[in-house]
Design a protein around this motif. Structure first.
Motif: not given
Length: 632
Positions: A468-490
């Protein structure tokens, strides 16, 4: 001032006591001149108060030129006659007492007190050792210990206590036959010298430890340790201990464990240093007095475990029980040390970027699909319903947030003009810094504070209160150009996935835009869990979030590129190579800039007097006529 009756019944009211006393002294009248004198009122009401103490102090002392009473030479505040030092004055007092006078009172440390008012006669001597027999025993122990240290017998005794490589059994020393034969008291004995523990640990280090073979397991069980001050030098002498057994010792308080910590850790600092058991992973305290007493209290098991873990946060086993903690195995590459001659050829090799920086790295398609499905669910719930988001975390997962406040500006729109006048006003990071988050240099200075910044679904109410102390947010879920994903097996078993996600969000209600980096360790939902019932693709084992000022997408979008066909990082001048080595270096440079193989690159350099720039320019001129096998 009014005078009633004769001088034997003077009453003065409403005047300052000190001024009145001075006036009476100036008139040659003392306080006991009248039998019924009463001074009352004003700021110095003296009936039975300070004036009577002043009378007692001034009794028998003459007036000086200022009209004040000065203490005589025979008062406790005056120095004895003659110019002597403090020691000579103490000696004089001692001499007078031994000559038949009354001996002055002794202070708390056993020294004769030249001021008996501070410690009157009869004050208990609680700090002074009044047992001469104990002092005699300790003196004898010093002699016996020094005698055995001159020979090799004690070293052979220590070697007999080694039960396996790196494992030393020093338990039940009070019942050891060799120590009893030599008359040496072990460190836990109440009459043992205060430094006997340091002698033992130092001797163990010098006798039993060799490079690459330290003592890693030590048992000190059944040694009658009521306090652990004898173990204060143990971390300095044996810093590689991973398992320590202190069971069946009557340790009175948990605070005694501070003797196993470094000076900084004792003050609550999280950084380790000299005198820290940073490798300690197992500790046994079964039978310790403070442990048994704590376990009898309400929630005693949690209190006891927390008290021990805050001192040794790296523990994995406590009292022989595996702690329920999520541990990630990390494979560290060995440190390779090269000589100066070995580094020269490496420094002379040119470097070029083998591939471009892209906005997504994926190990396999299955990893990418799992991470993308997870992010769709996670960030939607994080923006709209954080209460339901608890089910996507493992019960023992850890969460943390830190704010990177170094960039000075944040943007309220995706495109920000470079002119200072059109920039929006910066929005403070105060809400993020005061969560509390893991901004250690700002808000967290002790181990307890830093531990509290790690949240967990184990305490659901505390986690929801923190969210509740963490400010509320709104992420651009529909705009893929604003995201970067790096993923691999740990890990090698493909059981865990590491996902590093970079992007932006709009902070509400301020409306400012911020960038973030979020690192997740993901695992499969356990059977029967709420996450499995809701068909979540995975659950969170670890969540680390770092909030930045708005940085845009320039670091990972397709508009910027690090790979250019004619750009290579050439080593600095000064690399000493022979002629063959220099030619090989030039061939690699031309190959990196043109894409031709070694044979054609060498041919191109030979035709241009081994000038790289001329060779590259010639390549650009005749590029269309170069055969295809030149690029194989």
């Amino acid at each position: 001032m009014a005078q009633q009756g004769s001088s034997s019944g003077i009453a003065v009211r409403g005047a300052s006591t000190r001024a009145l006393s001075s006036a009476l002294r100036g008139a040659g009248m003392s306080s006991d001149a009248g039998q019924g004198m009463d001074v009352d009122g004003g700021i110095g009401r003296t009936r039975g108060g300070r004036h009577r103490r002043s009378e007692a102090r001034s009794a028998g002392n003459p007036l000086d030129q200022s009209g004040r009473h000065r203490p005589g030479k025979d008062t406790p505040y005056s120095k004895p006659d003659g110019k002597g030092s403090l020691s000579s004055r103490i000696g004089a007092v001692a001499g007078s007492s031994s000559s038949g006078g009354q001996a002055p009172a002794r202070g708390a440390k056993g020294k004769r007190n030249i001021n008996p008012r501070r410690n009157p006669e009869g004050t208990p001597d609680v700090l002074r050792d009044t047992n001469p027999k104990r002092a005699q025993v300790q003196s004898q122990q010093h002699s016996k210990l020094n005698e055995v240290l001159r020979g090799d017998e004690i070293k052979e005794w220590l070697k007999s206590r080694v039960i396996a490589p790196g494992v030393l059994d020093m338990s039940n020393l009070p019942g050891d036959a060799w120590l009893q034969e030599k008359g040496i008291l072990p460190p836990g004995h109440k009459d043992a010298p205060v430094n006997v523990g340091h002698v033992f640990w130092k001797l163990i280090s010098s006798t039993l430890e060799t490079p690459g073979n330290p003592i890693t397991t030590l048992s000190l069980a059944k040694n009658e340790f009521n306090t652990l001050h004898q173990l204060a030098k143990l971390p300095l002498c044996l810093p590689h201990i991973r398992a320590l057994d202190l069971s069946d010792n009557p340790i009175a308080k948990s605070d005694e464990l501070k003797h196993l910590q470094s000076a900084g850790e004792q003050k609550g600092k999280a950084s380790t240093g000299a005198g820290s058991l940073k490798s300690l992973t197992e500790l046994k305290l079964n039978g310790a007095r403070f442990r048994e007493e704590t376990l009898l209290r309400p929630n005693g098991a949690d209190i006891y475990q927390h008290d021990v873990l805050r001192r040794f946060p790296g523990l994995l086993i406590l009292d022989g029980v595996q702690l329920n903690r999520i541990v990630f195995p990390l494979e560290r590459k060995p440190v390779v040390k090269r000589t100066e001659e070995e580094r020269k050829p490496l420094a002379a090799v040119p470097f070029s970027f083998p591939f471009d920086v892209v906005n997504t790295f994926k190990e396999t398609d299955s990893v990418e699909s799992t991470v993308m499905s997870f992010c769709q669910i996670f960030f939607t719930l994080f923006d709209n319903n954080r209460t339901e988001l608890v089910d996507i975390y493992h019960p023992e997962a850890t969460l943390s947030i830190a704010a990177n406040t170094l960039p000075s500006r944040s943007a309220q729109a995706a495109d920000v003009s470079k002119t200072r006048s059109s920039r929006p006003a910066p929005v403070s990071f105060e809400q993020w810094v005061n969560l509390p988050g893991r901004n250690f240099f700002r808000t967290c200075t002790t181990i307890e504070q830093r531990t509290n910044t790690l949240k967990s679904p184990m305490d659901r109410e505390a986690l929801l209160t923190w969210w509740k102390k963490v400010p509320r947010t709104r992420h651009p879920i529909t705009d893929a150009s604003k995201w970067s994903f790096d993923s691999w097996y740990f890990d090698d078993n493909n059981d865990r996935i590491s996902a590093v996600i970079q992007g932006e969000f709009e902070e509400l209600p301020s409306g400012t835009y911020r960038s973030f980096t979020r690192t997740f360790i993901l695992g499969a939902p356990p059977a029967g869990s709420a996450a499995a019932a809701k068909q979540y693709p995975c659950i969170v084992l670890s969540d680390q979030m770092v909030v930045h000022s708005y940085l845009g997408t320039g670091s990972f979008d397709s508009k910027s590129s690090l790979v250019q066909p004619d750009i290579a990082i050439v080593p600095p001048n000064g690399a000493v190579l022979d002629e063959a080595g220099q030619k090989a270096l030039l061939i690699k440079q031309v190959r990196a800039r043109t894409g031709m193989n070694d044979a054609y690159s060498e041919m191109c350099l030979a035709q241009n007097d081994w000038d790289v720039e001329r060779a590259v320019a010639n390549f650009q001129e005749i590029r269309g006529s170069i055969p295809a096998d030149a690029f194989v």
